[in-house]
Design an enzyme around this catalytic site. Structure first.
Site, mmCIF file in Angstrom:
data_model
loop_
_atom_site.group_PDB
_atom_site.id
_atom_site.type_symbol
_atom_site.label_atom_id
_atom_site.label_comp_id
_atom_site.label_asym_id
_atom_site.label_seq_id
_atom_site.Cartn_x
_atom_site.Cartn_y
_atom_site.Cartn_z
ATOM 1 N N HIS A 127 -21.315 39.496 -31.991
ATOM 2 C CA HIS A 127 -20.016 40.131 -31.704
ATOM 3 C C HIS A 127 -19.012 39.130 -31.133
ATOM 4 O O HIS A 127 -18.264 39.439 -30.210
ATOM 5 C CB HIS A 127 -20.190 41.323 -30.753
ATOM 6 C CG HIS A 127 -21.010 42.431 -31.347
ATOM 7 N ND1 HIS A 127 -20.465 43.390 -32.171
ATOM 8 C CD2 HIS A 127 -22.330 42.718 -31.263
ATOM 9 C CE1 HIS A 127 -21.420 44.224 -32.557
ATOM 10 N NE2 HIS A 127 -22.566 43.833 -32.032
ATOM 11 N N ASN A 165 -21.284 51.078 -32.110
ATOM 12 C CA ASN A 165 -20.887 50.470 -33.381
ATOM 13 C C ASN A 165 -20.072 51.470 -34.186
ATOM 14 O O ASN A 165 -19.942 52.636 -33.803
ATOM 15 C CB ASN A 165 -22.132 50.077 -34.195
ATOM 16 C CG ASN A 165 -22.770 48.779 -33.704
ATOM 17 O OD1 ASN A 165 -22.092 47.875 -33.253
ATOM 18 N ND2 ASN A 165 -24.082 48.699 -33.806
#
Ligand code: NDP
Length: 500
Positions: A55, A127
C-alpha cells in the site's frame, strides 16, 4: 524593509543569505561552518521515511462520518449512536506498486479509515473488496512476495503470482474480483469499501454480535478496461490523485453509504462457512446490510506528506463497543500494522498530528525517539509508574469487553481442510452479465500470458470447479491471445512433487 517573514534555520536563527554558500574566496572551497548549507543538505537526505512495504502509493482526504441509523442495541460505541458526527481521514491505495507507481493499475485498493472519536481513534483498515487472497496470516508474506519484484530480475512475475494462486485455492474469490470490472476502478470515489474482516460489536449489557462494515459508493461504480487504463497511464500516472484532490478542491465531495451486517454471536457456530474466514462474505440474504449513516470526504490535506504519507492506520485501534473477532488475519494485522508504523514512523507515531487522537491521551509509556509532547502523559510528573498514590490515570472497567468465546484445542489446523473455496465464487460468477464475463476471461488471459502451461492448467482446473463456463471462457480467451515469454522461468511443481 519587507513584511515577508524572515527565513530561519530550524533553530530559529535568521538566515542571512539563501542563495550563496559560505566559501573561502570567490572560487571556493565551501567552509564546514556553513551550517545553513549543511542543514539544508542534511534535511534533504532525510526527506523520505521508509516506504510502506504494501500500500505504498496512496491518496487521501479528510471528512466526516454521520450516523443516521440506530444500532444502539448492538454497540455502545459513542461514534455509532444516532446523530453522532465524527471527523475522519481516509487513505486509499494500491497494494503492490511502489510509491511512484501509476494509479490506474489493476490491483486491489486499500480503503483505510481513521475516525477521531471522543473515545480514541477507531481505524477501519479495509479494501475495496469484501474478501482477501489468503485466510491464514502465515501465508501473507509469501503472497506479498509474489506481488512484488522478483529478487533476481527486479521485475514483477506473473509466473510467481499464478504459481502461488494456483496452489492456494482460497485466493480464487479475490482473484476473480481482481480480474473482474471492479479490479480497476476509475478513481477512489467510484468504488465501495469493505472492512473485510469480521469485527464485533458489544453493548452495555455485555452482549456480543459479529459485524461486517460496508461503504457503498454514492457516486456509482465506474471502471476502466485494461485498454482504457493503458491510455490513461500513458497520459498521467497520478489519475487518482488528480480526481480525488481535484474533485474536493472544486467542492465535489464524495459520499459513501455506511452499512453493517450483524450476526448474533451464537450464529457463528451454525453457518455453513466460517464467518471469520477472510476469503468469505456473509450472503446478504442471510445477513442483510443495514444502513447506518454516510461518510463524506470534504477537505484536502494541506501537506500530503504530513497528513497522508504520515497517516498510520491500524486495526488495533478500536473503541469501547467495538471488538475484534477470531479472524486469524485480523489477529495478525492487529499486531503487524502498529509494528510497521513503529518501524516506519517511530515509536511515538501516534503523536504525529494526523494520528493524534482528538481526546486527551494519558499513558505511562516513556521516552524514545520523537517523544515530543511532554513525555509521560499522566498530568503529574510524579505519576510515572502505576499503581501510584499520586492520582495518576487509572483503568476504566466499563471499557472492558465481554469474554470472547473460543472453541477448540491449540494446534496448527490445516486451513485448507473443511473450507469450500468455490461456492461463493460461483455466486459471484453468476452475478456477472455476459459482458462482464467476457472481460473477466480476457483480463485473466492477459494476466496469465507467458506463464508455464502447468501453472495455467492448475489454475484452469480451479476455474472449472467454480463453473464450467469460467474455465472454458478463460481457455478460449487464452487461445485468441498472443503469448509472451515468462518473466522468469520456474518449474511448476506442487511442494509434494518437488520433494519427490
Ligand atoms: P447479492 O446478490 O446480495 O450480492 C451481494 C453484493 O454483490 C452486492 O453488495 C453487490 O455490490 C455485489 N455485486 C453485484 N454485482 C457485482 C459485480 N458485478 N461484481 C462484484 N460485486 C458485485 O449476493 P450475496 O450476498 O450472496 O453475494 C454473492 C457474491 O457477491 C459473493 O459471493 C461475493 O463474491 C459478492 N459480494 C458479496 C458481498 C456480501 O457482503 N455479501 C459484498 C460484495 C460482493 P453493490 O451493491 O455495490 O452492487
Amino acid at each position: 524593509m519587507t513584511d515577508r517573514p524572515t527565513l530561519t534555520t530550524t533553530a530559529g536563527s535568521p538566515v542571512p543569505d539563501n542563495q550563496n554558500s559560505w566559501t573561502a574566496g570567490e572560487r571556493g572551497p565551501v567552509l564546514l561552518q556553513d551550517y545553513q548549507l549543511i542543514e539544508k543538505l542534511a534535511h534533504q537526505n532525510r526527506e523520505r521515511v521508509p516506504e510502506r512495504v504494501v500500500h505504498a502509493k496512496g491518496w487521501g482526504a479528510h471528512g466526516t462520518l454521520k450516523i443516521t441509523g440506530d444500532i444502539s442495541k448492538y454497540t455502545k460505541a459513542k461514534c455509532l449512536q444516532p446523530g453522532a458526527e465524527t471527523p475522519m481521514l481516509a487513505r486509499f491505495s494500491t497494494v503492490a506498486g511502489e510509491a511512484g507507481a501509476a494509479d490506474a493499475e489493476r490491483d486491489v485498493r486499500g480503503f483505510a479509515l481513521k475516525f477521531y472519536t471522543d473515545e480514541g481513534n477507531w481505524d477501519l483498515v479495509g479494501n475495496n473488496t469484501p474478501v482477501f487472497f489468503v485466510r491464514d496470516p502465515y501465508k501473507f508474506p509469501d503472497f506479498i512476495h509474489t506481488q512484488k519484484r522478483h529478487p533476481k530480475t527486479n521485475m514483477r512475475s506473473p509466473t510467481a503470482m499464478w504459481d502461488f494462486w494456483s496452489l492456494s485455492p482460497e485466493s480464487l474469490h479475490q482473484v476473480t474480483i481482481l480480474m473482474s470490472d471492479r479490479g480497476l476502478p476509475v478513481d477512489p470515489m467510484h468504488m465501495n469499501g469493505y472492512g473485510s474482516h469480521t469485527f464485533s460489536f458489544w453493548n452495555d449489557a455485555g452482549e456480543r454480535y459479529w459485524v461486517k462494515f460496508h461503504f457503498k459508493t454514492q457516486q456509482g461504480h465506474a471502471h476502466y478496461t485494461n485498454e482504457e487504463a493503458d491510455q490513461i497511464i500513458g497520459k498521467t500516472r497520478e489519475s487518482y490523485q488528480e480526481a480525488l484532490f481535484g474533485g474536493i478542491d472544486k467542492g465535489e465531495f464524495p459520499r459513501w453509504t455506511v452499512q453493517v451486517q450483524i450476526m448474533p454471536e451464537l450464529d457463528a457456530e451454525k453457518t455453513s462457512y466460517n464467518p471469520f474466514d477472510l476469503t468469505k462474505v456473509w450472503p446478504h440474504s442471510e445477513y442483510p446490510p443495514i444502513d447506518i449513516g454516510v461518510m463524506e470526504l470534504n477537505r484536502n490535506a494541506e501537506n500530503y506528506f504530513a497528513e497522508i504519507e504520515n497517516a498510520a492506520f491500524s486495526p488495533s485501534n478500536i473503541v469501547p463497543g467495538i471488538g475484534y473477532s477470531p479472524d486469524k488475519m485480523l489477529q495478525a494485522r492487529v499486531f503487524a500494522y502498529a509494528d510497521a508504523h513503529r518501524h516506519r514512523l517511530g515509536t511515538h507515531y501516534e503523536t504525529i498530528p494526523v494520528n493524534r487522537p482528538k481526546n486527551e491521551v494519558h499513558h505511562y509509556h516513556r521516552d524514545g525517539q520523537m517523544n515530543v509532547y511532554g513525555g509521560i502523559k499522566t498530568g503529574n510528573p510524579d505519576a510515572y509508574y502505576e499503581p501510584n498514590s499520586v492520582n495518576g490515570p487509572v483503568e476504566q472497567p466499563s471499557a472492558k469487553e465481554p469474554p470472547l468465546r473460543i472453541h477448540g484445542d491449540a494446534d496448527r489446523y490445516n486451513h485448507r481442510i473443511g473450507n469450500d473455496d468455490y461456492v461463493q465464487v460461483t455466486a459471484l460468477f453468476n452475478l456477472f452479465d455476459d459482458g462482464e464475463k467476457s472481460r473477466l476471461f480476457a483480463n485473466i488471459a492477459a494476466a496469465m500470458s507467458g506463464i508455464p502451461q502447468e501453472i495455467a492448467d492448475r489454475q484452469l482446473a480451479h476455474f472449472d470447479r467454480v463453473h464450467p463456463d469460467y474455465g472454458a471462457g478463460v481457455r478460449k480467451a487464452r487461445e485468441t491471445m498472443t503469448g509472451r515469454e515468462p518473466a522468469i522461468s520456474v518449474t511448476a511443481k506442487t511442494p509434494q512433487q518437488a520433494a519427490e
